[in-house]
Design an enzyme around this catalytic site. Structure first.
Site, PDB file in Angstrom:
ATOM      1  N   ARG A  51     -29.250  22.093  24.991  1.00  0.00           N
ATOM      2  CA  ARG A  51     -29.576  22.899  26.170  1.00  0.00           C
ATOM      3  C   ARG A  51     -30.838  22.442  26.877  1.00  0.00           C
ATOM      4  NH1 ARG A  51     -26.732  25.641  23.092  1.00  0.00           N
ATOM      5  NH2 ARG A  51     -28.123  24.801  21.555  1.00  0.00           N
ATOM      6  N   THR A  52     -31.914  22.261  26.120  1.00  0.00           N
ATOM      7  CA  THR A  52     -33.197  22.029  26.796  1.00  0.00           C
ATOM      8  C   THR A  52     -33.153  20.717  27.577  1.00  0.00           C
ATOM      9  OG1 THR A  52     -34.280  23.275  25.053  1.00  0.00           O
ATOM     10  CG2 THR A  52     -35.697  21.949  26.446  1.00  0.00           C
ATOM     11  N   LYS A  80     -41.744   1.881  16.732  1.00  0.00           N
ATOM     12  CA  LYS A  80     -42.574   0.708  16.410  1.00  0.00           C
ATOM     13  C   LYS A  80     -44.004   1.135  16.102  1.00  0.00           C
ATOM     14  CE  LYS A  80     -40.166  -2.030  19.910  1.00  0.00           C
ATOM     15  NZ  LYS A  80     -40.401  -2.616  21.242  1.00  0.00           N
ATOM     16  N   ARG A 101     -40.209  16.824  23.975  1.00  0.00           N
ATOM     17  CA  ARG A 101     -39.954  17.566  22.727  1.00  0.00           C
ATOM     18  C   ARG A 101     -40.343  16.671  21.569  1.00  0.00           C
ATOM     19  NH1 ARG A 101     -34.671  20.952  21.071  1.00  0.00           N
ATOM     20  NH2 ARG A 101     -35.748  22.366  22.500  1.00  0.00           N
ATOM     21  N   HIS A 129     -42.506  26.923  22.553  1.00  0.00           N
ATOM     22  CA  HIS A 129     -41.357  26.459  23.349  1.00  0.00           C
ATOM     23  C   HIS A 129     -41.372  27.253  24.664  1.00  0.00           C
ATOM     24  CE1 HIS A 129     -37.610  24.915  24.562  1.00  0.00           C
ATOM     25  NE2 HIS A 129     -36.867  25.137  23.500  1.00  0.00           N
TER      26      HIS A 129
HETATM   27  C1  NCD Z   1     -34.383  26.416  20.233  1.00  0.00           C
HETATM   28  C2  NCD Z   1     -35.399  25.371  19.805  1.00  0.00           C
HETATM   29  O1  NCD Z   1     -35.173  24.172  19.995  1.00  0.00           O
HETATM   30  O2  NCD Z   1     -36.422  25.796  19.315  1.00  0.00           O
HETATM   31  N1  NCD Z   1     -33.303  25.862  20.923  1.00  0.00           N
HETATM   32  C3  NCD Z   1     -33.379  25.757  22.282  1.00  0.00           C
HETATM   33  O3  NCD Z   1     -34.202  25.023  22.807  1.00  0.00           O
HETATM   34  N2  NCD Z   1     -32.595  26.545  23.000  1.00  0.00           N
HETATM   35  C4  NCD Z   1     -33.954  27.316  19.126  1.00  0.00           C
HETATM   36  C5  NCD Z   1     -33.462  26.694  17.857  1.00  0.00           C
HETATM   37  O4  NCD Z   1     -33.360  25.478  17.727  1.00  0.00           O
HETATM   38  O5  NCD Z   1     -33.152  27.476  16.967  1.00  0.00           O
END
Ligand code: NCD
Length: 353
Positions: A51-52, A80, A101, A129
């Site tokens: 999703r993200t 590397k 991320r 997040h």
């Molecule tokens: C979440 C995350 O990555 O923290 N997912 C997301 O970005 N929607 C929640 C999860 O992984 O449980």
């Protein structure tokens, strides 16, 4: 330069403005279709995501911009041994904005203080997040018409669930919200989150999902974060702590809303999906709209100045194995004193001891 590493990097006014923009984008997508023409978003994903990453990319395409990036650490020079700081300096030469991320807590902050373009934290370890919170806020606002005076049940892995930490920090800034924290004792909310909130909100802690079911306006379910457990047996023991099924919802309010950042493992039965109160799929759509609003906001604010580094004190060494300082030895350890008098690492917020 504005970067968003923590949801607290955005004021309540900015959050409210972004919600308005997201609703306008949803009503008039054509008015936004060229707003990022000629701009590039770099998605630097060192950890899995559906999703993200895809919603960030869809957001930039729908604004008329382009996307570059990678979706796993192995396909970047991190494999590397390149540092996060160097990666951020390099990507600043190629893109206009970064979404990062990373499995290490504090990595997007290190990127932000080294980049010459805005950096958005798309999830750092078990820490923060903020853009999932943007999706959550728009969902609560659209479903309940307000962000204040709500009783919010948050269920599952409150220790490692980064979406929970950011959500609490955001909702605590709206008046009259009450949090019911439902978790096994081993997975309770870290004290640094409560420290950030101070006395701005009321917390009730329980391990019983049903105890306050009839009180919730929002029920925020989360998965137990398997990848963050050092001990596999402990994960196996805790993984099925809470499973939401239709029979558990009989005492819940008719206008309660069920949210989940997703992915779900088995903490919400698919049988709940048909309940009118379930809104986790709408939440994913809202995530794209809010990421569009955020990209627009940050690109407009870009004044070319560096994101300010937090001033910390030296003298301690962070012992958190998932802190970015554990792998990037050249980063200076630094700690800041919280409202409770405890020193915490400026990168990962873990206590100095
Ligand atoms: C979440 C995350 O990555 O923290 N997912 C997301 O970005 N929607 C929640 C999860 O992984 O449980």
């Amino acid at each position: 330069m504005k970067s968003v590493i923590d949801i607290l990097d955005l004021s309540v006014e900015e959050l409210d403005d972004m919600i308005k923009t997201a609703i306008d984008i949803s009503a008039h997508p054509d008015r936004y279709a060229d707003r990022c023409r000629g701009k590039k978003l770099a998605t630097l994903f060192f950890e899995p995501s559906t999703r993200t990453r895809l919603s960030f990319e869809a957001a930039m395409y729908e604004l008329g911009g382009n996307v570059i990036g990678f979706s796993e650490a192995n396909s970047s020079s991190a494999s590397k041994g390149e540092s996060v700081a160097d990666t951020a300096k390099i990507v600043s030469c190629y893109a206009d904005i970064i979404a990062m991320r990373h499995p290490k807590e504090g990595a997007p902050y290190v990127a932000a203080i080294n980049a010459s373009i805005p950096v958005i934290n798309a999830g750092d370890g078990g820490h923060h997040h903020p853009t999932q919170t943007l999706a959550d806020l728009l969902t609560v606002y659209r479903e309940r018409g307000r962000l204040n005076d709500l009783t919010i049940g948050i269920v599952g892995d409150l220790k490692y669930g980064r979406t929970v930490h950011s959500l609490i920090n955001a909702m605590a800034r709206y008046n009259g919200n009450k949090f019911v924290l439902v978790s096994p004792p081993e997975l309770k909310l870290p004290d640094y989150v409560k420290n950030d909130v101070g006395d701005k909100a009321e917390f009730i802690e329980t391990s019983d999902l049903m105890e306050y079911m009839d009180k919730f306006d929002i029920l925020y379910m989360t998965r137990i974060q398997r990848e963050r457990f050092a001990d596999r047996d402990e994960y196996n023991r805790l993984k099925d702590s809470y499973i939401l099924t239709p029979d558990k919802l009989t005492t819940a309010k008719k206008d309660m809303r069920i949210l989940h950042p997703l992915p779900r493992v088995n903490e919400i039965s698919v049988k709940v999906d048909d309940d009118d109160r379930a809104c986790y799929f709408k939440q994913a759509l809202n995530g794209k709209l809010m990421r569009m609003a955020l990209i627009l906001h940050l690109l407009e604010l870009n004044d070319g100045k560096k994101f300010p580094a937090i001033k910390g004190e030296s003298g301690y060494v962070c012992k958190n194995p998932t802190c970015i300082t554990s792998t990037e030895q050249e980063l200076e350890n630094a700690f800041k004193k919280g409202k409770d008098g405890v020193y915490r690492c400026i990168y990962c917020d873990k206590r100095a001891d």
